[in-house]
Design a protein around this motif. Structure first.
Motif, PDB file in Angstrom:
ATOM      1  N   GLU A 163       3.067   8.826  -2.385  1.00  0.00           N
ATOM      2  CA  GLU A 163       2.277   8.907  -2.968  1.00  0.00           C
ATOM      3  C   GLU A 163       0.940   9.224  -2.032  1.00  0.00           C
ATOM      4  O   GLU A 163       0.190   9.840  -2.113  1.00  0.00           O
ATOM      5  CB  GLU A 163       2.219   8.580  -4.241  1.00  0.00           C
ATOM      6  CG  GLU A 163       1.038   9.129  -4.947  1.00  0.00           C
ATOM      7  CD  GLU A 163       1.242   9.077  -6.109  1.00  0.00           C
ATOM      8  OE1 GLU A 163       0.228   8.363  -6.814  1.00  0.00           O
ATOM      9  OE2 GLU A 163       2.419   8.714  -6.952  1.00  0.00           O
ATOM     10  N   ARG A 164       0.634   8.340  -1.628  1.00  0.00           N
ATOM     11  CA  ARG A 164      -0.636   7.725  -0.656  1.00  0.00           C
ATOM     12  C   ARG A 164      -0.729   6.985   0.591  1.00  0.00           C
ATOM     13  O   ARG A 164      -0.130   5.746   0.208  1.00  0.00           O
ATOM     14  CB  ARG A 164      -1.903   7.098  -1.955  1.00  0.00           C
ATOM     15  CG  ARG A 164      -3.144   7.520  -0.870  1.00  0.00           C
ATOM     16  CD  ARG A 164      -4.170   6.254  -2.393  1.00  0.00           C
ATOM     17  NE  ARG A 164      -3.806   5.570  -3.164  1.00  0.00           N
ATOM     18  CZ  ARG A 164      -3.289   5.700  -4.479  1.00  0.00           C
ATOM     19  NH1 ARG A 164      -4.219   6.935  -5.691  1.00  0.00           N
ATOM     20  NH2 ARG A 164      -3.062   4.564  -5.452  1.00  0.00           N
ATOM     21  N   VAL A 165      -1.380   6.852   1.385  1.00  0.00           N
ATOM     22  CA  VAL A 165      -1.028   5.932   2.728  1.00  0.00           C
ATOM     23  C   VAL A 165      -2.976   5.741   2.125  1.00  0.00           C
ATOM     24  O   VAL A 165      -3.871   6.609   3.134  1.00  0.00           O
ATOM     25  CB  VAL A 165      -0.632   6.337   3.632  1.00  0.00           C
ATOM     26  CG1 VAL A 165      -0.736   5.344   4.748  1.00  0.00           C
ATOM     27  CG2 VAL A 165       0.591   5.911   3.570  1.00  0.00           C
ATOM     28  N   THR A 166      -3.093   4.478   2.358  1.00  0.00           N
ATOM     29  CA  THR A 166      -4.465   4.294   2.469  1.00  0.00           C
ATOM     30  C   THR A 166      -4.690   2.602   3.326  1.00  0.00           C
ATOM     31  O   THR A 166      -3.780   1.415   3.539  1.00  0.00           O
ATOM     32  CB  THR A 166      -5.597   4.102   1.392  1.00  0.00           C
ATOM     33  OG1 THR A 166      -4.253   2.713   0.624  1.00  0.00           O
ATOM     34  CG2 THR A 166      -5.358   5.403   0.491  1.00  0.00           C
ATOM     35  N   LEU A 167      -6.097   2.792   4.157  1.00  0.00           N
ATOM     36  CA  LEU A 167      -6.388   1.535   4.970  1.00  0.00           C
ATOM     37  C   LEU A 167      -6.531   0.451   4.051  1.00  0.00           C
ATOM     38  O   LEU A 167      -7.161   0.793   2.993  1.00  0.00           O
ATOM     39  CB  LEU A 167      -6.863   1.559   5.958  1.00  0.00           C
ATOM     40  CG  LEU A 167      -7.031   2.804   6.901  1.00  0.00           C
ATOM     41  CD1 LEU A 167      -8.017   2.992   8.161  1.00  0.00           C
ATOM     42  CD2 LEU A 167      -5.651   2.299   7.961  1.00  0.00           C
ATOM     43  N   ALA A 168      -6.119  -0.753   3.748  1.00  0.00           N
ATOM     44  CA  ALA A 168      -6.766  -1.914   2.663  1.00  0.00           C
ATOM     45  C   ALA A 168      -7.518  -2.114   3.363  1.00  0.00           C
ATOM     46  O   ALA A 168      -8.999  -1.820   4.730  1.00  0.00           O
ATOM     47  CB  ALA A 168      -5.562  -2.909   3.215  1.00  0.00           C
TER      48      ALA A 168
ATOM     49  N   VAL B  15     -12.548  -2.594   5.696  1.00  0.00           N
ATOM     50  CA  VAL B  15     -11.408  -1.993   6.662  1.00  0.00           C
ATOM     51  C   VAL B  15     -10.544  -3.410   7.431  1.00  0.00           C
ATOM     52  O   VAL B  15     -11.031  -3.933   7.584  1.00  0.00           O
ATOM     53  CB  VAL B  15     -11.374  -1.230   7.829  1.00  0.00           C
ATOM     54  CG1 VAL B  15      -9.634  -1.374   7.741  1.00  0.00           C
ATOM     55  CG2 VAL B  15     -11.669   0.246   6.851  1.00  0.00           C
ATOM     56  N   VAL B  16      -9.934  -4.104   6.274  1.00  0.00           N
ATOM     57  CA  VAL B  16      -9.268  -5.314   6.991  1.00  0.00           C
ATOM     58  C   VAL B  16      -7.583  -4.601   7.827  1.00  0.00           C
ATOM     59  O   VAL B  16      -7.103  -3.984   8.031  1.00  0.00           O
ATOM     60  CB  VAL B  16      -7.656  -5.474   6.399  1.00  0.00           C
ATOM     61  CG1 VAL B  16      -6.627  -6.703   6.312  1.00  0.00           C
ATOM     62  CG2 VAL B  16      -8.602  -6.010   4.755  1.00  0.00           C
ATOM     63  N   LEU B  17      -7.851  -4.946   9.240  1.00  0.00           N
ATOM     64  CA  LEU B  17      -7.907  -4.532  10.443  1.00  0.00           C
ATOM     65  C   LEU B  17      -5.923  -4.574  10.212  1.00  0.00           C
ATOM     66  O   LEU B  17      -5.656  -4.965   9.837  1.00  0.00           O
ATOM     67  CB  LEU B  17      -8.356  -5.119  11.247  1.00  0.00           C
ATOM     68  CG  LEU B  17      -8.890  -4.835  12.057  1.00  0.00           C
ATOM     69  CD1 LEU B  17      -9.974  -5.254  13.482  1.00  0.00           C
ATOM     70  CD2 LEU B  17      -9.333  -3.251  12.873  1.00  0.00           C
TER      71      LEU B  17
ATOM     72  N   ARG C 191      -0.716   5.034  10.067  1.00  0.00           N
ATOM     73  CA  ARG C 191      -0.867   6.020   8.809  1.00  0.00           C
ATOM     74  C   ARG C 191      -0.499   7.187   9.024  1.00  0.00           C
ATOM     75  O   ARG C 191      -0.178   7.913   7.637  1.00  0.00           O
ATOM     76  CB  ARG C 191      -2.534   5.424   8.281  1.00  0.00           C
ATOM     77  CG  ARG C 191      -2.159   6.560   7.351  1.00  0.00           C
ATOM     78  CD  ARG C 191      -4.407   6.349   6.983  1.00  0.00           C
ATOM     79  NE  ARG C 191      -4.790   6.755   5.368  1.00  0.00           N
ATOM     80  CZ  ARG C 191      -5.296   8.700   5.356  1.00  0.00           C
ATOM     81  NH1 ARG C 191      -5.230   8.768   7.232  1.00  0.00           N
ATOM     82  NH2 ARG C 191      -5.440   8.596   4.624  1.00  0.00           N
ATOM     83  N   GLN C 192      -0.963   8.053  10.508  1.00  0.00           N
ATOM     84  CA  GLN C 192      -0.872   9.529  10.327  1.00  0.00           C
ATOM     85  C   GLN C 192       1.506   8.946  10.283  1.00  0.00           C
ATOM     86  O   GLN C 192       0.893  10.677   9.572  1.00  0.00           O
ATOM     87  CB  GLN C 192      -1.148  10.398  11.293  1.00  0.00           C
ATOM     88  CG  GLN C 192      -2.688  10.072  11.319  1.00  0.00           C
ATOM     89  CD  GLN C 192      -3.124  11.178   9.874  1.00  0.00           C
ATOM     90  OE1 GLN C 192      -2.458  12.315   9.474  1.00  0.00           O
ATOM     91  NE2 GLN C 192      -4.331  10.711   9.282  1.00  0.00           N
ATOM     92  N   MET C 193       1.539   8.765  10.331  1.00  0.00           N
ATOM     93  CA  MET C 193       3.364   8.639  10.384  1.00  0.00           C
ATOM     94  C   MET C 193       4.269   8.920   8.931  1.00  0.00           C
ATOM     95  O   MET C 193       4.947   9.689   8.983  1.00  0.00           O
ATOM     96  CB  MET C 193       3.438   7.708  11.372  1.00  0.00           C
ATOM     97  CG  MET C 193       4.130   8.071  13.412  1.00  0.00           C
ATOM     98  SD  MET C 193       4.744   6.656  13.901  1.00  0.00           S
ATOM     99  CE  MET C 193       6.578   6.759  13.430  1.00  0.00           C
ATOM    100  N   LEU C 194       3.064   7.782   8.329  1.00  0.00           N
ATOM    101  CA  LEU C 194       3.824   7.658   6.744  1.00  0.00           C
ATOM    102  C   LEU C 194       3.035   8.272   6.391  1.00  0.00           C
ATOM    103  O   LEU C 194       4.183   9.645   5.486  1.00  0.00           O
ATOM    104  CB  LEU C 194       3.032   6.496   6.374  1.00  0.00           C
ATOM    105  CG  LEU C 194       3.913   5.349   7.327  1.00  0.00           C
ATOM    106  CD1 LEU C 194       3.496   3.988   6.547  1.00  0.00           C
ATOM    107  CD2 LEU C 194       4.578   4.892   6.538  1.00  0.00           C
ATOM    108  N   LEU C 195       2.292   9.148   6.479  1.00  0.00           N
ATOM    109  CA  LEU C 195       1.535  10.194   5.575  1.00  0.00           C
ATOM    110  C   LEU C 195       3.198  12.127   5.827  1.00  0.00           C
ATOM    111  O   LEU C 195       3.042  12.778   5.402  1.00  0.00           O
ATOM    112  CB  LEU C 195       0.152  10.824   5.889  1.00  0.00           C
ATOM    113  CG  LEU C 195      -0.313   9.890   5.185  1.00  0.00           C
ATOM    114  CD1 LEU C 195      -2.085  10.215   6.182  1.00  0.00           C
ATOM    115  CD2 LEU C 195      -0.934  10.140   3.796  1.00  0.00           C
ATOM    116  N   ARG C 196       3.327  11.968   7.352  1.00  0.00           N
ATOM    117  CA  ARG C 196       4.198  13.243   7.613  1.00  0.00           C
ATOM    118  C   ARG C 196       5.367  12.847   6.817  1.00  0.00           C
ATOM    119  O   ARG C 196       5.935  14.114   6.812  1.00  0.00           O
ATOM    120  CB  ARG C 196       4.385  13.611   9.345  1.00  0.00           C
ATOM    121  CG  ARG C 196       2.943  13.516   9.874  1.00  0.00           C
ATOM    122  CD  ARG C 196       2.829  14.565  11.211  1.00  0.00           C
ATOM    123  NE  ARG C 196       3.714  12.772  12.888  1.00  0.00           N
ATOM    124  CZ  ARG C 196       2.348  11.739  12.924  1.00  0.00           C
ATOM    125  NH1 ARG C 196       1.674  12.650  12.427  1.00  0.00           N
ATOM    126  NH2 ARG C 196       3.101  10.925  13.623  1.00  0.00           N
TER     127      ARG C 196
END
Length: 135
Positions: free
Chosen positions: A39-44, A59-61, A29-34
């Protein structure tokens, strides 16, 4: 601007535990946000808690939802591929609409061929769909 949602299901291999998967998913998630192109990256999260559970939303692991403009899919695929290559046993499945791409266990040449087909099918206007795009 039109957006699309990519569902990424990450896996850290059969020898990992849920904590390792959660940590690796947070890292992805952090790599994608960088990338700063999504627009948005969230945990499902689950739709609802199981009966008897105190949590309203779980959270869906291993699952990340990425909202993006379709023309930036190449950067997302490249980032997920880099994440998967960081540790043995990692893999990821990307789903965009009816199309999916499994990043795991293939030779670099085979993997690149599959990535190119996926990008060609899913790239929005203004993106060639080649793997040499933004990273």
């Amino acid at each position: 601007m039109e957006t699309a949602q990519v569902r990424i299901v990450a896996d850290t291999g059969p020898e990992s535990d849920p904590r390792e998967l959660l940590d690796a998913t947070q890292q992805l998630r952090q790599m994608l946000l960088r990338q700063r192109v999504v627009e948005r990256v969230t945990l499902a999260h689950t739709e609802g808690a199981p009966l008897g559970s105190k949590a309203a939303d779980l959270v869906v692991l291993g699952t990340v939802l990425v909202t993006l403009a379709p023309h930036v899919i190449t950067g997302v695929v490249t980032t997920v591929q880099a994440w998967a290559e960081r540790s043995a046993g990692r893999s990821a499945n990307l789903v965009l609409g009816e199309d999916s791409l499994e990043l795991t266990g293939l030779s670099p040449t085979q993997q690149q061929e599959l990535i190119n087909v996926f990008l060609k099918r899913t790239a929005g206007p203004g993106e060639e769909g080649g793997a040499g795009g933004a990273a």
